[in-house]
Design a protein around this motif. Sequence first.
Motif, mmCIF file in Angstrom:
data_model
loop_
_atom_site.group_PDB
_atom_site.id
_atom_site.type_symbol
_atom_site.label_atom_id
_atom_site.label_comp_id
_atom_site.label_asym_id
_atom_site.label_seq_id
_atom_site.Cartn_x
_atom_site.Cartn_y
_atom_site.Cartn_z
ATOM 1 N N THR A 167 46.302 0.716 -28.889
ATOM 2 C CA THR A 167 45.007 0.562 -29.553
ATOM 3 C C THR A 167 44.278 1.883 -29.772
ATOM 4 O O THR A 167 43.438 1.990 -30.666
ATOM 5 C CB THR A 167 44.090 -0.357 -28.734
ATOM 6 N N GLU A 209 42.033 3.019 -27.852
ATOM 7 C CA GLU A 209 40.657 2.897 -27.362
ATOM 8 C C GLU A 209 40.617 2.117 -26.058
ATOM 9 O O GLU A 209 41.559 1.391 -25.719
ATOM 10 C CB GLU A 209 39.776 2.206 -28.411
ATOM 11 N N ILE A 210 39.522 2.284 -25.339
ATOM 12 C CA ILE A 210 39.327 1.591 -24.063
ATOM 13 C C ILE A 210 38.327 0.454 -24.277
ATOM 14 O O ILE A 210 37.185 0.693 -24.682
ATOM 15 C CB ILE A 210 38.807 2.562 -22.988
ATOM 16 N N ILE A 241 46.163 1.257 -24.169
ATOM 17 C CA ILE A 241 45.492 2.218 -25.050
ATOM 18 C C ILE A 241 46.501 3.044 -25.847
ATOM 19 O O ILE A 241 46.127 3.670 -26.845
ATOM 20 C CB ILE A 241 44.516 3.125 -24.279
#
Length: 312
Positions: free
Chosen positions: A166, A168-169, A163
């Motif tokens: 990115t 995000e999860i 993460i």
Amino acid sequence: MNTIVTTTNIMPADWRDFFTLTKPRVMTLVIFTGICGLLAAPGTIHPVIGFTAILAIALGAGGSAVLNQWWEADLDKGMKRTASRPLPDGRLRREDARDFGIFLSAVSVGLMGVAVGWLAAISLFAAIIYYAVIYTMWLKPRTPQNIVIGGGAGAFPPFIGWIAVTGEITAMPILLFAIIFMWTPPHFWALALFVKSDYAKVGIPMLPVVAGERATRQQIMIYTVLLAPIAIAPWLIGGTSWVYGSVAVVLSALFLMLAVPVLSEERQGADPLQPEKRLFKFSIVYLFALFAALVADRVLFANGLIGGGVFA
């Protein structure tokens, strides 16, 4: 709270004692899986930011390890395996270790938040609290399921690394977390089988001490079986190609093969290496190889050499 370790003389500490408190051997695996999560994630991250993320993970792991030893200094003094650590050996004051652990932990979270992102920083903070408080102070001295629930502490690094890139999860970092979470019980219970006398001496309710060897061997087999499909899942959901998938299948099959003699307590003649010791040693190789395959898969995919993965 645990009783304070008393020593007649506190010998002068040097930097090596503080470094030892961070459990550098354990940190090697933490850093490695964190790097793998970062390198396997889709997208790109500036090398300096990526290095900072891994540095923050390392500092957080070190800080929580120091807090673990600060809290358990009296227990460590009673176990042969840990009696020579800086605190039980009297080379450091317990208060100095506590302050050092808090400092490393605070710096790690702040650094991650400012330089990388606050979602990664919150995840790192959760990992530190999980290990230093939930596992060390609450679960470990109270329940034989301490390793099962506490396994989440060591499962954070690849999750955080992913993460960090990115922001995000998604399904993939959750699966990376789940792999280490399910790997932890057979790994540590295999170790506990041949050091159970240490745990019994200081009253830590590890499964072999509380439930006996037979129940522990059965649980090792159960978690090994449960680990296999989770390790293969990144390929099954299209998050990787067949490269990772084939490695995960082979490694998981070998893990299962080595767990069978542990279950049956089988001995191979005069073989000095007990099945549980063999499984423990392989479990370390297993995790390193599995995450290395994840990175190799991503590199091959990114360079157009293989297809079939979407890296969801």
